[in-house]
Scaffold this active site. Structure first.
Site, PDB file in Angstrom:
ATOM      1  NE  ARG A 137      42.940  37.738  49.041  1.00 53.64           N
ATOM      2  CZ  ARG A 137      43.128  36.982  47.970  1.00 53.64           C
ATOM      3  NH1 ARG A 137      42.498  35.840  47.852  1.00 53.64           N
ATOM      4  NH2 ARG A 137      43.940  37.369  47.035  1.00 53.64           N
ATOM      5  NE  ARG A 185      46.437  33.322  48.839  1.00 50.55           N
ATOM      6  CZ  ARG A 185      46.580  33.729  47.576  1.00 50.55           C
ATOM      7  NH1 ARG A 185      45.670  33.423  46.692  1.00 50.55           N
ATOM      8  NH2 ARG A 185      47.621  34.416  47.202  1.00 50.55           N
ATOM      9  CG  ASP A 219      43.002  32.482  46.379  1.00 43.25           C
ATOM     10  OD1 ASP A 219      42.849  33.667  46.047  1.00 43.25           O
ATOM     11  OD2 ASP A 219      43.598  31.652  45.668  1.00 43.25           O
ATOM     12  CG  ASP A 236      42.110  31.929  42.002  1.00 46.05           C
ATOM     13  OD1 ASP A 236      42.017  33.143  42.262  1.00 46.05           O
ATOM     14  OD2 ASP A 236      43.108  31.249  42.273  1.00 46.05           O
TER      15      ASP A 236
HETATM   16  P1  AMP Z   1      45.258  36.131  43.476  1.00 43.50           P
HETATM   17  O1  AMP Z   1      46.041  36.965  44.443  1.00 43.50           O
HETATM   18  O2  AMP Z   1      46.027  34.975  42.927  1.00 43.50           O
HETATM   19  O3  AMP Z   1      43.904  35.723  44.000  1.00 43.50           O
HETATM   20  O4  AMP Z   1      44.996  37.066  42.199  1.00 43.50           O
HETATM   21  C1  AMP Z   1      44.068  38.098  42.256  1.00 43.50           C
HETATM   22  C2  AMP Z   1      44.192  38.976  40.996  1.00 43.50           C
HETATM   23  O5  AMP Z   1      44.171  38.185  39.827  1.00 43.50           O
HETATM   24  C3  AMP Z   1      43.063  39.981  40.900  1.00 43.50           C
HETATM   25  O6  AMP Z   1      43.623  41.236  40.696  1.00 43.50           O
HETATM   26  C4  AMP Z   1      42.252  39.534  39.680  1.00 43.50           C
HETATM   27  O7  AMP Z   1      41.761  40.653  38.969  1.00 43.50           O
HETATM   28  C5  AMP Z   1      43.281  38.768  38.877  1.00 43.50           C
HETATM   29  N1  AMP Z   1      42.732  37.680  38.044  1.00 43.50           N
HETATM   30  C6  AMP Z   1      43.000  37.501  36.731  1.00 43.50           C
HETATM   31  N2  AMP Z   1      42.385  36.410  36.257  1.00 43.50           N
HETATM   32  C7  AMP Z   1      41.704  35.839  37.305  1.00 43.50           C
HETATM   33  C8  AMP Z   1      40.862  34.682  37.436  1.00 43.50           C
HETATM   34  N3  AMP Z   1      40.600  33.866  36.383  1.00 43.50           N
HETATM   35  N4  AMP Z   1      40.328  34.421  38.662  1.00 43.50           N
HETATM   36  C9  AMP Z   1      40.602  35.238  39.720  1.00 43.50           C
HETATM   37  N5  AMP Z   1      41.388  36.338  39.674  1.00 43.50           N
HETATM   38  C10 AMP Z   1      41.929  36.666  38.467  1.00 43.50           C
END
Ligand code: AMP
Length: 166
Positions: free
Chosen positions: A86, A96, A99, A101
């Site tokens: 990624r 993506r 992913d 989270d």
């Molecule tokens: P995404 O593109 O939605 O995967 O978001 C990634 C960004 O969200 C990264 O810069 C992480 O530091 C931030 N982030 C904040 N809180 C979370 C969480 N609970 N889990 C994963 N990423 C997070």
């Protein structure tokens, strides 16, 4: 190795072999021996919610036990995402390969520039709450003080289809 903490992680992919990307991502998380998988939800085919003009996703949720602290766990998730190919710079909410989270970590509430806990969109997403309810419907959102089951019941299905595939 001690595994004192419980965390729920959301896994998703909408590029390439999506199911395989998710399964490999889960395997990669355990490679260093400091994360173990306790439960995995069913796999779901899910409608994209934020940026609609893209392919459907495959999603699931896992419950892990770990000795890593919240930021250590987030760094691991990001390293596994990078290994899966990624790119760092990309369209927010766009396609993506993988992913990952961090949804919930024990009952921790955190506002850090790198990490928000619980995950800020967890309570609005059927593709997260449905699989989360497969593995722990009674788990409580520590800010909203509601169970995953109660949060899921409040969400409209319209525009957020979630279909079990495995
Ligand atoms: P995404 O593109 O939605 O995967 O978001 C990634 C960004 O969200 C990264 O810069 C992480 O530091 C931030 N982030 C904040 N809180 C979370 C969480 N609970 N889990 C994963 N990423 C997070």
């Amino acid at each position: 190795m001690a595994y004192p903490h419980r965390a729920f992680i959301s896994i998703g992919s909408n590029l390439g072999d999506k199911l395989d990307n998710c399964l490999r991502g889960i395997d990669a998380l355990t490679a260093a021996g400091d994360i173990r998988i306790r439960r995995r939800s069913a796999m779901y085919r899910t409608e994209p919610v934020d940026f609609k003009d893209q392919d459907w996703f495959v999603n699931c949720v896992i419950l892990v036990e770990t000795g890593l602290d919240p930021l250590g766990l987030l760094e691991r998730l990001q390293s596994v995402q990078r290994q899966a190919g990624r790119p760092v710079e990309r369209l927010r909410f766009g396609p993506r390969v993988l992913d990952l989270d961090l949804l919930l970590y024990d009952g921790v509430i955190l506002e850090d520039p790198r990490l928000t806990l619980p995950h800020p969109r967890l309570h609005r997403r059927r593709f997260v709450l449905k699989p989360l309810c497969d593995i722990d419907p009674d788990t409580v959102h520590p800010v909203l003080n509601q169970t995953a089951q109660a949060l899921l019941a409040e969400l409209e299905e319209e525009g957020q289809q979630v279909v079990e595939i495995e």
